[in-house]
Design a protein around this motif. Structure first.
Motif, PDB file in Angstrom:
ATOM      1  N   TYR A 115       0.835  -1.200   0.000  1.00  0.00           N
ATOM      2  CA  TYR A 115       0.000   0.000   0.000  1.00  0.00           C
ATOM      3  C   TYR A 115       0.875   1.257   0.000  1.00  0.00           C
ATOM      4  O   TYR A 115       0.770   2.124   0.865  1.00  0.00           O
ATOM      5  CB  TYR A 115      -0.956  -0.012   1.197  1.00  0.00           C
ATOM      6  N   GLN A 116       1.716   1.364  -0.996  1.00  0.00           N
ATOM      7  CA  GLN A 116       2.676   2.464  -1.084  1.00  0.00           C
ATOM      8  C   GLN A 116       2.019   3.833  -1.246  1.00  0.00           C
ATOM      9  O   GLN A 116       2.613   4.848  -0.916  1.00  0.00           O
ATOM     10  CB  GLN A 116       3.647   2.210  -2.236  1.00  0.00           C
ATOM     11  N   ALA A 117       0.813   3.859  -1.769  1.00  0.00           N
ATOM     12  CA  ALA A 117       0.132   5.140  -1.968  1.00  0.00           C
ATOM     13  C   ALA A 117      -0.544   5.652  -0.696  1.00  0.00           C
ATOM     14  O   ALA A 117      -1.131   6.731  -0.702  1.00  0.00           O
ATOM     15  CB  ALA A 117      -0.908   5.012  -3.086  1.00  0.00           C
ATOM     16  N   ALA A 118      -0.450   4.900   0.396  1.00  0.00           N
ATOM     17  CA  ALA A 118      -1.057   5.333   1.659  1.00  0.00           C
ATOM     18  C   ALA A 118      -0.429   6.648   2.114  1.00  0.00           C
ATOM     19  O   ALA A 118       0.725   6.946   1.785  1.00  0.00           O
ATOM     20  CB  ALA A 118      -0.855   4.262   2.722  1.00  0.00           C
ATOM     21  N   ASP A 119      -1.195   7.418   2.876  1.00  0.00           N
ATOM     22  CA  ASP A 119      -0.672   8.700   3.348  1.00  0.00           C
ATOM     23  C   ASP A 119       0.425   8.486   4.393  1.00  0.00           C
ATOM     24  O   ASP A 119       0.591   7.395   4.942  1.00  0.00           O
ATOM     25  CB  ASP A 119      -1.788   9.610   3.848  1.00  0.00           C
ATOM     26  N   GLU A 120       1.171   9.545   4.650  1.00  0.00           N
ATOM     27  CA  GLU A 120       2.334   9.456   5.547  1.00  0.00           C
ATOM     28  C   GLU A 120       1.938   9.147   6.987  1.00  0.00           C
ATOM     29  O   GLU A 120       2.682   8.493   7.707  1.00  0.00           O
ATOM     30  CB  GLU A 120       3.169  10.735   5.471  1.00  0.00           C
ATOM     31  N   LYS A 121       0.770   9.612   7.402  1.00  0.00           N
ATOM     32  CA  LYS A 121       0.310   9.341   8.769  1.00  0.00           C
ATOM     33  C   LYS A 121       0.108   7.844   8.999  1.00  0.00           C
ATOM     34  O   LYS A 121       0.538   7.301  10.012  1.00  0.00           O
ATOM     35  CB  LYS A 121      -1.023  10.067   9.025  1.00  0.00           C
ATOM     36  N   SER A 122      -0.544   7.191   8.039  1.00  0.00           N
ATOM     37  CA  SER A 122      -0.797   5.758   8.201  1.00  0.00           C
ATOM     38  C   SER A 122       0.499   4.954   8.059  1.00  0.00           C
ATOM     39  O   SER A 122       0.693   3.955   8.759  1.00  0.00           O
ATOM     40  CB  SER A 122      -1.861   5.264   7.214  1.00  0.00           C
ATOM     41  N   LYS A 123       1.400   5.406   7.208  1.00  0.00           N
ATOM     42  CA  LYS A 123       2.697   4.739   7.104  1.00  0.00           C
ATOM     43  C   LYS A 123       3.473   4.869   8.409  1.00  0.00           C
ATOM     44  O   LYS A 123       4.125   3.921   8.855  1.00  0.00           O
ATOM     45  CB  LYS A 123       3.519   5.326   5.950  1.00  0.00           C
ATOM     46  N   ALA A 124       3.389   6.033   9.032  1.00  0.00           N
ATOM     47  CA  ALA A 124       4.078   6.241  10.314  1.00  0.00           C
ATOM     48  C   ALA A 124       3.498   5.330  11.396  1.00  0.00           C
ATOM     49  O   ALA A 124       4.239   4.792  12.227  1.00  0.00           O
ATOM     50  CB  ALA A 124       3.979   7.707  10.730  1.00  0.00           C
ATOM     51  N   ILE A 125       2.190   5.147  11.376  1.00  0.00           N
ATOM     52  CA  ILE A 125       1.535   4.240  12.332  1.00  0.00           C
ATOM     53  C   ILE A 125       2.043   2.813  12.115  1.00  0.00           C
ATOM     54  O   ILE A 125       2.380   2.114  13.076  1.00  0.00           O
ATOM     55  CB  ILE A 125      -0.005   4.286  12.155  1.00  0.00           C
ATOM     56  N   ALA A 126       2.092   2.385  10.859  1.00  0.00           N
ATOM     57  CA  ALA A 126       2.571   1.032  10.551  1.00  0.00           C
ATOM     58  C   ALA A 126       4.016   0.863  11.017  1.00  0.00           C
ATOM     59  O   ALA A 126       4.368  -0.167  11.614  1.00  0.00           O
ATOM     60  CB  ALA A 126       2.454   0.747   9.053  1.00  0.00           C
ATOM     61  N   LYS A 127       4.833   1.863  10.791  1.00  0.00           N
ATOM     62  CA  LYS A 127       6.242   1.799  11.216  1.00  0.00           C
ATOM     63  C   LYS A 127       6.357   1.781  12.738  1.00  0.00           C
ATOM     64  O   LYS A 127       7.233   1.113  13.291  1.00  0.00           O
ATOM     65  CB  LYS A 127       7.029   2.965  10.620  1.00  0.00           C
ATOM     66  N   GLU A 128       5.493   2.500  13.410  1.00  0.00           N
ATOM     67  CA  GLU A 128       5.491   2.487  14.876  1.00  0.00           C
ATOM     68  C   GLU A 128       5.109   1.103  15.397  1.00  0.00           C
ATOM     69  O   GLU A 128       5.708   0.598  16.346  1.00  0.00           O
ATOM     70  CB  GLU A 128       4.527   3.549  15.413  1.00  0.00           C
ATOM     71  N   LEU A 129       4.123   0.484  14.774  1.00  0.00           N
ATOM     72  CA  LEU A 129       3.731  -0.865  15.181  1.00  0.00           C
ATOM     73  C   LEU A 129       4.859  -1.856  14.904  1.00  0.00           C
ATOM     74  O   LEU A 129       5.145  -2.732  15.727  1.00  0.00           O
ATOM     75  CB  LEU A 129       2.435  -1.279  14.474  1.00  0.00           C
ATOM     76  N   ILE A 130       5.522  -1.708  13.781  1.00  0.00           N
ATOM     77  CA  ILE A 130       6.683  -2.559  13.471  1.00  0.00           C
ATOM     78  C   ILE A 130       7.749  -2.374  14.541  1.00  0.00           C
ATOM     79  O   ILE A 130       8.323  -3.345  15.045  1.00  0.00           O
ATOM     80  CB  ILE A 130       7.244  -2.230  12.068  1.00  0.00           C
ATOM     81  N   ARG A 131       7.995  -1.129  14.923  1.00  0.00           N
ATOM     82  CA  ARG A 131       8.996  -0.849  15.957  1.00  0.00           C
ATOM     83  C   ARG A 131       8.620  -1.499  17.290  1.00  0.00           C
ATOM     84  O   ARG A 131       9.452  -2.096  17.963  1.00  0.00           O
ATOM     85  CB  ARG A 131       9.169   0.661  16.140  1.00  0.00           C
TER      86      ARG A 131
END
Length: 144
Positions: A115-131
């Motif tokens: 989902y590369q076209a997702a907005d930066e906010k949702s990408k940041a959330i995903a990265k936070e969950l990964i972290r």
């Protein structure tokens, strides 16, 4: 496209964070080591905070989110209960949880790529969950 990818990524994060919380709740009563219990409780608190953020974003899109798949949840429950029945130890719990964390990190990275076209906010959330998943998995390896 951006909105669709954003919602899809947030749904996957929603399912992942719920799965993480449920997994911790499934094992926490079996933990004997205070340090392991602390890691799990801290992770559960962080997952709950992130879940609230995810829910707020989903609400902005009028989306109810996503629960973990019944198959994944059922398989996790069965695996957890069988392993704990055979060997109720902190080592078993650490093994189960590191496996779950590794699966979460792998899945979430896959969804970030998908989902590369997702907005930066949702990408940041995903990265936070990964972290969060990565942090827990690494820190409880000492109990393996």
């Amino acid at each position: 496209m951006i909105e669709q990818d954003t919602i899809k990524l947030l749904r996957q994060c929603d399912a992942g964070v719920k799965m993480g919380i449920d997994s911790i709740e499934d094992v926490i009563d079996y933990v004997s080591n205070p340090k392991l219990r602390s890691y799990l409780n801290q992770s559960k608190d962080e997952h709950n905070k992130l879940h609230k953020k995810i829910q707020q974003l989903l609400d902005e899109y009028n989306d109810e989110g996503k629960d973990p798949s019944p198959m994944a949840k059922g398989m996790s429950w069965i695996k957890t209960n069988i392993k704990l029945t055979l060997n109720e130890s902190d080592e078993t719990i650490a093994d189960l949880m590191t496996d779950g964390c590794d699966m979460g990190v792998k899945s979430l990275n896959k969804y970030l790529n998908e989902y590369q076209a997702a907005d930066e906010k949702s990408k940041a959330i995903a990265k936070e969950l990964i972290r969060l998943e990565d942090y827990l998995g690494k820190h409880i390896r000492e109990f393996l």
